[in-house]
Design a protein around this motif. Structure first.
Motif, PDB file in Angstrom:
ATOM      1  N   GLY A   1       0.781  -1.218   0.000  1.00 24.09           N
ATOM      2  CA  GLY A   1       0.000   0.000   0.000  1.00 24.09           C
ATOM      3  C   GLY A   1       0.818   1.276   0.000  1.00 24.09           C
ATOM      4  N   SER A   2       1.968   1.267   0.693  1.00 23.13           N
ATOM      5  CA  SER A   2       2.720   2.511   0.885  1.00 23.13           C
ATOM      6  C   SER A   2       3.865   2.691  -0.105  1.00 23.13           C
ATOM      7  CB  SER A   2       3.285   2.564   2.311  1.00 23.13           C
ATOM      8  OG  SER A   2       4.223   1.526   2.510  1.00 23.13           O
ATOM      9  N   PHE A   3       4.300   1.630  -0.761  1.00 24.86           N
ATOM     10  CA  PHE A   3       5.449   1.695  -1.672  1.00 24.86           C
ATOM     11  C   PHE A   3       4.953   2.137  -3.041  1.00 24.86           C
ATOM     12  CE2 PHE A   3       9.465   0.057  -3.517  1.00 24.86           C
ATOM     13  CZ  PHE A   3      10.346   0.399  -2.506  1.00 24.86           C
ATOM     14  N   ASP A   4       4.911   3.456  -3.282  1.00 20.68           N
ATOM     15  CA  ASP A   4       4.352   3.965  -4.533  1.00 20.68           C
ATOM     16  C   ASP A   4       5.381   3.899  -5.661  1.00 20.68           C
ATOM     17  OD1 ASP A   4       6.104   6.105  -4.165  1.00 20.68           O
ATOM     18  OD2 ASP A   4       4.552   7.430  -3.370  1.00 20.68           O
ATOM     19  N   ASN A   5       5.016   4.450  -6.819  1.00 16.80           N
ATOM     20  CA  ASN A   5       5.884   4.340  -7.982  1.00 16.80           C
ATOM     21  C   ASN A   5       7.201   5.086  -7.784  1.00 16.80           C
ATOM     22  OD1 ASN A   5       6.107   3.333 -10.816  1.00 16.80           O
ATOM     23  ND2 ASN A   5       6.322   5.515 -11.260  1.00 16.80           N
ATOM     24  N   ASN A   6       7.172   6.239  -7.095  1.00 16.07           N
ATOM     25  CA  ASN A   6       8.415   6.965  -6.817  1.00 16.07           C
ATOM     26  C   ASN A   6       9.347   6.147  -5.932  1.00 16.07           C
ATOM     27  OD1 ASN A   6       7.724   9.232  -8.322  1.00 16.07           O
ATOM     28  ND2 ASN A   6       6.726  10.233  -6.585  1.00 16.07           N
ATOM     29  N   ASP A   7       8.786   5.500  -4.916  1.00 15.45           N
ATOM     30  CA  ASP A   7       9.586   4.625  -4.054  1.00 15.45           C
ATOM     31  C   ASP A   7      10.178   3.486  -4.870  1.00 15.45           C
ATOM     32  OD1 ASP A   7       9.008   6.102  -1.748  1.00 15.45           O
ATOM     33  OD2 ASP A   7       7.138   4.997  -1.424  1.00 15.45           O
ATOM     34  N   PHE A   8       9.363   2.943  -5.768  1.00 13.00           N
ATOM     35  CA  PHE A   8       9.828   1.819  -6.585  1.00 13.00           C
ATOM     36  C   PHE A   8      10.977   2.254  -7.496  1.00 13.00           C
ATOM     37  CE2 PHE A   8       9.747  -0.963 -10.287  1.00 13.00           C
ATOM     38  CZ  PHE A   8       9.717  -2.217  -9.694  1.00 13.00           C
ATOM     39  N   GLN A   9      10.871   3.426  -8.122  1.00 11.61           N
ATOM     40  CA  GLN A   9      11.940   3.890  -9.007  1.00 11.61           C
ATOM     41  C   GLN A   9      13.216   4.176  -8.221  1.00 11.61           C
ATOM     42  OE1 GLN A   9      11.648   3.563 -12.170  1.00 11.61           O
ATOM     43  NE2 GLN A   9       9.473   3.045 -12.011  1.00 11.61           N
ATOM     44  N   ASN A  10      13.099   4.709  -7.014  1.00 15.99           N
ATOM     45  CA  ASN A  10      14.279   4.907  -6.169  1.00 15.99           C
ATOM     46  C   ASN A  10      14.929   3.575  -5.828  1.00 15.99           C
ATOM     47  OD1 ASN A  10      14.067   7.708  -6.081  1.00 15.99           O
ATOM     48  ND2 ASN A  10      12.758   7.687  -4.268  1.00 15.99           N
TER      49      ASN A  10
END
Length: 356
Positions: A279-288
């Motif tokens: 739920g909390s790991f959004d696309n920006n987190d994923f790209q980082n």
């Protein structure tokens, strides 16, 4: 007999009423159905509700354990593979023998305390045991019955493989947002469970102590008067001293730049894994996260100059990891350019390759 029949009828009525009053109707227990001489009506579609919960499996994930693993991995790379612990011991020997002098109160106190605490801190053998337990790296000896984390590097290699595939597709795609992240997100979950289990127990108690040991070693090497006396050339800084002392004592220059990148990137990757939730790991987190994994892949590849896997690289250098507490490090028959056996073979430089 009549009493038993009445009890059975009451029980049957209760069992029929219970699912309707307390929970949705699900599959009936065949044993009960046979007992009451009823047909078995099994609702296959609505079974296994306990697997559908969004929190399923989270009880087996410990973010604290994973972060302990992240810290331990960075300690392993900087402290033992790069050789900061060995270099600090060598400097201690130089001071003891009068080869270098320390005048400032701060450095004198650090060196004195470092010497006094050596017998109370973890040994190279104990650290190697924890590396073997948590990552299955090196030739550390583990007590009988202690499991080693044999699945860690296969999972990491799979993560590397899928990351390279994802990044290749991402660079070529006109719609990068449509590229599936499913395989990578599943690998993150697999690594969460893997490290949560492997970094449990006594290792959590030792990590703060080992890190304090590493910080003390770094402060001694980084002391201005130590750098002035042991550094070479224009760049008399911490990592230059590590390289210079390693060359003089062990006959090789560690690739401090690549090893620092490995330590930083691996720690960031594992901390990302610790923080992950659907739920909390959004696309920006994923790209980082992808950037951190990519940095780790590139740095690891710089170290795999002989195309060895990390397990093989760690195993080859494990004898050098033993430190100076028992004298000169053990050798394995390799000979340095100065003709002395030093426990390390200079690798051949090969072209950059992302294949592990």
């Amino acid at each position: 007999m009549e009493q038993n029949q009445i009890q059975a009828a009451l029980m049957q009525a209760y069992l029929h009423a219970l699912p309707r009053s307390v929970q949705p109707e699900v599959a009936r227990d065949p044993v009960k159905n046979v007992f009451f001489n009823e047909p078995v009506n099994f609702d296959h579609q609505n079974t296994f509700g306990f697997l559908q919960s969004a929190d399923y499996g989270r009880s087996n994930v410990s973010a604290k354990n994973i972060r302990n693993a992240a810290t331990l991995y960075a300690i392993m790379i900087i402290g033992d593979e790069m050789g900061v612990f060995r270099v600090a011991d060598a400097i201690l020997k130089y001071v003891t023998m009068g080869f270098i002098d320390v005048e400032s109160n701060a450095t004198s106190t650090r060196v004195y305390n470092y010497m006094k605490l050596r017998e109370h801190r973890t040994t190279a053998e104990e650290r190697a045991m924890f590396y073997k337990q948590v990552f299955n790296l090196g030739n550390g000896q583990t007590p009988e019955g202690m499991p080693t984390n044999r699945n860690f590097w296969p999972l990491m290699e799979s993560l590397f493989h899928h990351t390279k595939e994802y990044l290749s597709k991402y660079e070529l795609s006109d719609s990068p947002s449509k590229i599936s992240q499913a395989a990578l997100r599943q690998l993150i979950k697999d690594l969460q469970h893997n490290l949560s289990r492997a970094a449990s127990g006594m290792v959590k108690l030792y990590v703060p102590e080992i890190y304090a040991h590493l910080e003390d070693a770094i402060q001694i090497i980084d002391a201005p008067e130590i750098k002035d006396q042991l550094g070479m050339g224009m760049g008399r800084e911490l990592w230059n001293v590590v390289e210079q002392v390693s060359m003089e004592e062990f006959g090789y220059y560690p690739n401090t730049s690549a090893l620092r990148t490995v330590a930083v990137a691996a720690r960031e990757v594992m901390n990302d894994i610790a923080s992950y939730t659907d739920g909390s790991f959004d696309n920006n987190d994923f790209q980082n996260f992808m950037q951190h994994v990519e940095a780790l892949i590139i740095a690891q590849n710089l170290l795999e100059l002989r195309q060895d896997k990390p397990q093989q690289r760690m195993a080859k250098r494990s004898e050098v990891f033993q430190g100076l507490s028992s004298g000169a490090p053990k050798t394995n028959g390799f000979v340095a350019s100065n003709g002395h056996s030093n426990g390390y073979e200079e690798p051949e430089i090969v072209e950059d390759d992302w294949n592990f």
